[in-house]
Design an enzyme around this catalytic site. Structure first.
Site, PDB file in Angstrom:
ATOM      1  N   ALA A  11       3.595   6.948   5.951  1.00 43.77           N
ATOM      2  CA  ALA A  11       3.921   6.406   4.641  1.00 43.77           C
ATOM      3  C   ALA A  11       4.926   7.295   3.933  1.00 43.77           C
ATOM      4  O   ALA A  11       5.174   8.435   4.331  1.00 43.77           O
ATOM      5  CB  ALA A  11       2.648   6.257   3.795  1.00 43.77           C
ATOM      6  N   LYS A  12       5.478   6.759   2.843  1.00 49.37           N
ATOM      7  CA  LYS A  12       6.507   7.480   2.102  1.00 49.37           C
ATOM      8  C   LYS A  12       5.980   8.769   1.485  1.00 49.37           C
ATOM      9  O   LYS A  12       6.765   9.668   1.179  1.00 49.37           O
ATOM     10  CB  LYS A  12       7.073   6.574   1.003  1.00 49.37           C
ATOM     11  CG  LYS A  12       7.832   5.383   1.548  1.00 49.37           C
ATOM     12  CD  LYS A  12       8.246   4.433   0.438  1.00 49.37           C
ATOM     13  CE  LYS A  12       8.898   3.180   1.001  1.00 49.37           C
ATOM     14  NZ  LYS A  12       9.218   2.192  -0.044  1.00 49.37           N
ATOM     15  N   ARG A  13       4.675   8.849   1.307  1.00 47.06           N
ATOM     16  CA  ARG A  13       4.126  10.047   0.668  1.00 47.06           C
ATOM     17  C   ARG A  13       4.324  11.299   1.518  1.00 47.06           C
ATOM     18  O   ARG A  13       4.248  12.418   1.014  1.00 47.06           O
ATOM     19  CB  ARG A  13       2.629   9.853   0.368  1.00 47.06           C
ATOM     20  CG  ARG A  13       1.777   9.623   1.619  1.00 47.06           C
ATOM     21  CD  ARG A  13       0.312   9.458   1.273  1.00 47.06           C
ATOM     22  NE  ARG A  13      -0.469   9.099   2.445  1.00 47.06           N
ATOM     23  CZ  ARG A  13      -0.724   7.859   2.817  1.00 47.06           C
ATOM     24  NH1 ARG A  13      -0.243   6.858   2.098  1.00 47.06           N
ATOM     25  NH2 ARG A  13      -1.428   7.592   3.901  1.00 47.06           N
TER      26      ARG A  13
END
Length: 287
Positions: free
Chosen positions: A256-258
């Site tokens: 994910a982008k996190r």
């Protein structure tokens, strides 16, 4: 289906940097198109003005080009076409298929608790329909007073207005019947801060752009049920769907982008080549 007519698309939301998981989706869509001799499109789904940033969109396109992806035609940017989505909403409103909903999340939770629970759908508990039976005079008065509200699709009325069954085709799995009522209920199609939902904008654009094969991650598979209904309501063509497994990291968790270290920009800056990053995304170059 004639291979020359296959049209796929990669449609990211620019809420952050492109990461390996998104790169996998882009490469998957492009491969499906190229192997069929078709067309591959890129679309920026930035209708959520609160979360999307133009600088992220620009960086995503730069990263896609660096990875070696080449798309056909100009990039469609959803925020430039709000009037088209408003027109689609008005079509549904004119057919009495939308109603204003003034419920907050707290109101909905309280109502669900009072009735002893609600079925669990694709996005959580299905909305119990609190505002559906509200008198038109009360709706108008509350809107005139400036009370915040969303617009929900009356799922029962919508289903009653289309020819059923709503059949969908998942490549490799066959044909199945859509069941949007169970999975989404009276779904929100517009909010004050988001003039139209992802569901409406995506199906509108797929129809407009002639997308014949929708490819995306397994996490979006339930959306097919609602999108098939919207296509029937609006008279839009029905594509086929093909969902892929989500790319996972060493810990087994979905990328994910996190996780900034897996952003394509970070990998570029770390000295990795496009070929190496494509391999990390599950698409090693053929020998």
């Amino acid at each position: 289906m004639d291979g020359a007519t296959v049209v796929t698309r990669f449609a990211p939301s620019p809420t952050g940097r492109l990461h390996l998981g998104s790169a996998h989706s882009a490469l998957f869509a492009e491969r499906c198109a190229r192997e069929a001799g078709g067309r591959f499109l890129v679309r920026i789904e930035d209708i959520d003005r609160a979360r999307c940033r133009p600088e992220h969109a620009a960086a995503m396109l730069e990263d896609l080009a660096w990875l070696g992806l080449a798309w056909d035609g100009p990039v469609r940017v959803q925020s430039e076409h709000s009037d088209e989505y408003a027109a689609a909403l008005e079509t549904l409103r004119a057919r009495d298929l939308l109603y204003p909903c003034f419920c907050t999340r707290t109101d909905i939770a309280r109502e669900i608790a009072a009735i002893g629970g609600a079925p669990h759908g694709a996005d959580g508990p299905v909305y119990p329909g609190t505002c559906r039976a509200m008198a038109e005079s009360e709706r108008r008065a509350r809107i005139a007073a400036g009370e915040p509200h969303a617009f929900r699709l009356d799922i029962a009325a919508a289903l009653a207005s289309v020819t059923r069954p709503l059949l969908c085709e998942e490549v490799g799995e066959g044909v199945f019947e859509a069941d949007p009522a169970a999975l989404f209920g009276d779904v929100v199609l517009a909010r004050k801060d988001t003039p139209a939902s992802y569901h409406l904008c995506a199906t509108h654009d797929d129809a407009l752009q002639g997308v014949t094969l929708v490819t995306r991650g397994d996490d979006l598979k339930p959306a097919v049920h609602l999108h098939r209904l919207l296509q029937a309501l609006m008279g839009w063509p029905v594509p086929r769907w093909r969902h892929h497994a989500l790319l996972a990291g060493p810990d087994g968790r979905r990328l994910a982008k996190r996780d900034g270290s897996l952003a394509i920009t970070a990998l570029r800056e770390a000295g990795h080549s496009p070929a190496e990053v494509r391999a990390m995304a599950g698409f090693p170059d053929k020998a």
